[in-house]
Design an enzyme around this catalytic site. Sequence first.
Site, PDB file in Angstrom:
ATOM      1  N   ASP A 164       0.844  -1.187   0.000  1.00  0.00           N
ATOM      2  CA  ASP A 164       0.000   0.000   0.000  1.00  0.00           C
ATOM      3  C   ASP A 164       0.879   1.237   0.000  1.00  0.00           C
ATOM      4  O   ASP A 164       1.976   1.244   0.557  1.00  0.00           O
ATOM      5  CB  ASP A 164      -0.906   0.006   1.239  1.00  0.00           C
ATOM      6  N   SER A 165       0.400   2.283  -0.658  1.00  0.00           N
ATOM      7  CA  SER A 165       1.072   3.576  -0.674  1.00  0.00           C
ATOM      8  C   SER A 165       2.520   3.422  -1.153  1.00  0.00           C
ATOM      9  O   SER A 165       2.764   2.911  -2.241  1.00  0.00           O
ATOM     10  CB  SER A 165       0.981   4.229   0.705  1.00  0.00           C
ATOM     11  N   ALA A 166       3.501   3.813  -0.331  1.00  0.00           N
ATOM     12  CA  ALA A 166       4.905   3.650  -0.730  1.00  0.00           C
ATOM     13  C   ALA A 166       5.252   2.180  -0.946  1.00  0.00           C
ATOM     14  O   ALA A 166       6.073   1.843  -1.803  1.00  0.00           O
ATOM     15  CB  ALA A 166       5.817   4.261   0.328  1.00  0.00           C
ATOM     16  N   VAL A 194      -2.245  -1.029  -3.599  1.00  0.00           N
ATOM     17  CA  VAL A 194      -3.299  -0.320  -2.880  1.00  0.00           C
ATOM     18  C   VAL A 194      -2.883   1.142  -2.703  1.00  0.00           C
ATOM     19  O   VAL A 194      -1.913   1.437  -2.010  1.00  0.00           O
ATOM     20  CB  VAL A 194      -3.582  -0.972  -1.512  1.00  0.00           C
TER      21      VAL A 194
END
Length: 304
Positions: A164-166, A194
Amino acid sequence: MDSTNTNEVAHDFPPFIRVYKDGRVERLLGTENIPPTTDPITGVQSKDITISQETGVSARIYLPKITTNSTQKLPLLIYIHGGAFCIESPFSPHYHNHLNLLVSQANVVAVSIHYRRAPEHPLPIAYDDTWEAMQWAFSHKNSDGPEAWLNEHADLDRVFLAGDSAGATIAHNMVRRVGVDGLEGVKIVGIILVHPYFGNNEPSKFLDFIFPTSTGPDDHRIYPAGDSELSRLGCTKVLVFVAEKDGLNGRGKTYHEVLKKSGWDGTVEIMETEGEDHVFHLFNPNCDKADDLVKRMASFIKEN
């Protein structure tokens, strides 16, 4: 020592980190850790292992509830946590609880990687650490690696990456590297991204700070939309999640569109969650939309 000078701020990037002139780094979020355990609700077991004594790269491994005497091997999920490359870890309550739920629903063995974080370890160190962890995981392909749970229960011919994200940014880069550079004996079925934290054409002082050697918008490690090698992505399935109110929403949608048009010989799907913000499923895991997100992640693994 003059305490005034000691507390003088050199770089301030709320809500993530504050860096003082004496070199200290204060993390403003994502500092709480919880130990591995057997989850009383799902029955998922977890334990912590060290992958590299030299670098300190480690992981939390998850094993779903196994039927007694079962010999069936399960897909392996390599999970990469988010946190703007500088906060959070696999040991935080958000990620530990999320992995318990995902491992239970998808019925997978999971390796949640603890890479070294910026700014003490600037990018691309997190990428290098994750690649090292992947190599470690694939050392179990012939069931003779250093970790018994992977030897006994993980099917190294059915490997998925998620983040997710980074962490989604790192996951994309790992699968790109498999496709472009190769990793002997490795077959990655798919990746789940994500709310990915990709760069765009707008300047970012934060990215400049944590990734000082980046060449900017032509650097595929942060800006995949301009990557001439995107068609060589080393998997056959990609699932992208975006959230309607997330400031990164457009970047995930752009990735989806660019990948579709790249000539890559695979299938990419996108799912948008209405009315929600960035990584809402970690902060409000009991809401219906978070439940839908995890269920879709699990079904993506099961159906492939």
